[in-house]
Design an enzyme around this catalytic site. Structure first.
Site, mmCIF file in Angstrom:
data_model
loop_
_atom_site.group_PDB
_atom_site.id
_atom_site.type_symbol
_atom_site.label_atom_id
_atom_site.label_comp_id
_atom_site.label_asym_id
_atom_site.label_seq_id
_atom_site.Cartn_x
_atom_site.Cartn_y
_atom_site.Cartn_z
ATOM 1 N N ASP A 153 0.830 -1.203 0.000
ATOM 2 C CA ASP A 153 0.000 0.000 0.000
ATOM 3 C C ASP A 153 0.874 1.267 0.000
ATOM 4 O O ASP A 153 1.650 1.497 0.930
ATOM 5 C CB ASP A 153 -0.893 -0.056 1.257
ATOM 6 C CG ASP A 153 -2.034 0.906 1.212
ATOM 7 O OD1 ASP A 153 -2.049 1.789 0.349
ATOM 8 O OD2 ASP A 153 -2.921 0.785 2.076
ATOM 9 N N GLY A 203 -5.085 3.542 -7.795
ATOM 10 C CA GLY A 203 -5.286 3.788 -9.224
ATOM 11 C C GLY A 203 -4.469 4.925 -9.805
ATOM 12 O O GLY A 203 -4.566 5.205 -11.006
ATOM 13 N N ASP A 224 -10.474 4.029 -1.447
ATOM 14 C CA ASP A 224 -11.074 3.018 -0.564
ATOM 15 C C ASP A 224 -12.599 2.959 -0.686
ATOM 16 O O ASP A 224 -13.283 3.985 -0.716
ATOM 17 C CB ASP A 224 -10.746 3.336 0.901
ATOM 18 C CG ASP A 224 -9.274 3.208 1.201
ATOM 19 O OD1 ASP A 224 -8.466 3.139 0.266
ATOM 20 O OD2 ASP A 224 -8.934 3.183 2.398
HETATM 21 C C1 GLA Z 1 -5.420 2.204 2.795
HETATM 22 C C2 GLA Z 1 -5.959 1.074 1.920
HETATM 23 C C3 GLA Z 1 -7.010 0.296 2.678
HETATM 24 C C4 GLA Z 1 -6.421 -0.247 3.983
HETATM 25 C C5 GLA Z 1 -5.830 0.889 4.806
HETATM 26 C C6 GLA Z 1 -5.040 0.376 6.002
HETATM 27 O O1 GLA Z 1 -6.395 3.173 3.053
HETATM 28 O O2 GLA Z 1 -6.476 1.574 0.718
HETATM 29 O O3 GLA Z 1 -7.524 -0.766 1.893
HETATM 30 O O4 GLA Z 1 -5.442 -1.205 3.665
HETATM 31 O O5 GLA Z 1 -4.927 1.677 4.026
HETATM 32 O O6 GLA Z 1 -4.422 1.398 6.718
#
Ligand code: GLA
Length: 398
Positions: A153, A203, A224
């Site tokens: 991430d 994205g 998200d």
């Molecule tokens: C980001 C990701 C989420 C999740 C959080 C965890 O926002 O997009 O899917 O993994 O981090 O902190």
């Protein structure tokens, strides 16, 4: 740290990258994720509260509920498992996860696979320890724990990108981001353990155009999801046009399922399941599996709909006319067709599917995948009133 800074990265969509070993990476990727990965992830329901006990309970419930038999095999720990690094730089889990190797063994003993989460930045989105500067060490640690899936991430790596280029040239930002994702891909390959590699960077930079080249087996295409119809529908229906970038071993990921979390109606949750299946999206449940009601089970365990998602051709479906109708070609010449009613404040009106609009001339066989009912042989068109926020999903064949 959430998302507002993410879209400031207006990185160039069409930047071409050349990678040595790209062909090998693609072949390995098709082996790791020949159909869209299915499983469970801790984030949507538990966020940073997830513990070792929760992960074991999820594994137990996946088996007991029949989800494992239906194909849900990954049990993925999202953010907040991370503790500190020791003097040698090795990452350790925090006190919520006393023994990650033992947890991996437990998950594997159920015939399931373990997933974990990290960031290319120094910190994860939740402020925990990321993999920056420790990529190979972390990949090797994950492999030693028996990890089978990594969600990586972007999070604080955006700060690193800014530090290196205060002017934030989009092109330079894109090159740095791609290099960071490729670095972890190579680290995972060096472990010689097949680990599904899930890119999460919301994205930016049109990741669907290069995610595969940096070793991704799947990549998040959006910000998200949350457990509301507006969020789910915006994300799901905005996937139109991305179909050409998906296929066996490389999937667009419109984020995880919210089915069973309580914020949507049954019809709306059926819409998420149907749309994700049409999109050949990874199916990662995000609810409390140990407390699933029968309706939630009936949605997550609809084998006809799962078969659409998992069809071996691996073709991501697309929007056809009228725009509420989506179609996914299936192996054997059949097609899955979903008729959505995404309007939720007006009276539902009848919607007509003309079979010629989805490539069939003359009469077809049809099955309603939510009513679990064969509709017999139909001539030319099918008219149905779809519930508000809901869906009628058919399998059609000659
Ligand atoms: C980001 C990701 C989420 C999740 C959080 C965890 O926002 O997009 O899917 O993994 O981090 O902190």
């Amino acid at each position: 740290m959430r998302c507002h800074a993410r879209f400031l990265l207006a990185v160039c969509a069409s930047f071409a990258i050349a990678l040595t070993g790209a062909a090998t990476a693609k072949a390995q990727s098709a082996d790791r994720a020949s159909t869209p990965p299915m499983g469970w992830n801790s984030w949507n329901h538990l966020a940073d509260r997830v513990t070792d006990d929760d992960v074991r309970a999820a594994a137990d419930a996946i088996v007991a509920s029949g989800m494992k038999d239906a194909g849900y095999i990954y049990v993925n720990i999202d953010d907040s498992w991370e503790g500190q690094r020791d003097a040698q730089g090795n990452i350790h889990p925090n006190s919520k996860f006393p023994d990650m190797k033992a947890l991996g063994d437990y998950v594997h003993s159920k015939g399931l696979r373990l997933g974990i989460y990290s960031s290319p930045g120094p910190k994860t989105c939740g402020g925990y320890e990321g993999s920056y500067g420790h990529e190979q060490q972390d990949a090797s640690t994950y492999a030693s724990w028996g990890v089978d899936f990594l969600k990586y991430d972007l999070c604080s790596y955006m700060e690193i990108m800014k530090l290196h280029d205060p002017h934030q040239d989009p092109q330079k930002a894109l090159v740095m981001m791609q290099a960071a994702y490729r670095k972890m891909h190579e680290a995972l390959i060096n472990t010689h353990r097949p680990i599904v590699y899930s890119l999460c960077q919301y994205g930016v930079g049109s990741v669907w155009e290069w995610g595969r080249e940096v070793g991704g087996d799947m990549w998040r295409t959006t910000d998200d999801i949350s457990d509301h119809y507006g969020s789910m529908a915006l994300i799901g229906f905005s996937q139109a046009g991305l179909e050409k970038f998906a296929g066996p071993g490389h999937w667009n990921d419109p984020d995880m399922l919210e089915i069973g979390n309580g914020g949507m109606t049954v019809d709306q949750y059926r819409t998420q399941m149907s749309l994700w299946a049409i999109l050949a999206a990874p199916l990662l449940a995000g609810n409390d599996l140990s407390k699933m009601d029968e309706i939630t089970k009936s949605i997550l365990l609809n084998k006809d709909v799962i078969a659409v998602d998992q069809d071996k051709l691996g073709i991501q479906g697309s929007r056809v006319e009228p725009p509420q109708i989506w179609m996914k070609p299936l192996s054997g010449g059949a097609k899955a067709v979903a008729l959505f009613n995404y309007v939720i404040d007006d009276e539902a009106e009848p919607l007509t599917l003309k079979f010629k609009d989805v490539g069939f001339n003359g009469p077809v066989h049809a099955r309603d995948l939510w009513a679990h009912k064969d509709l017999g042989i139909l001539q030319d068109f099918y008219t149905v009133t779809v519930p508000q926020g809901g869906v009628v999903m058919l399998k059609i064949w000659k």
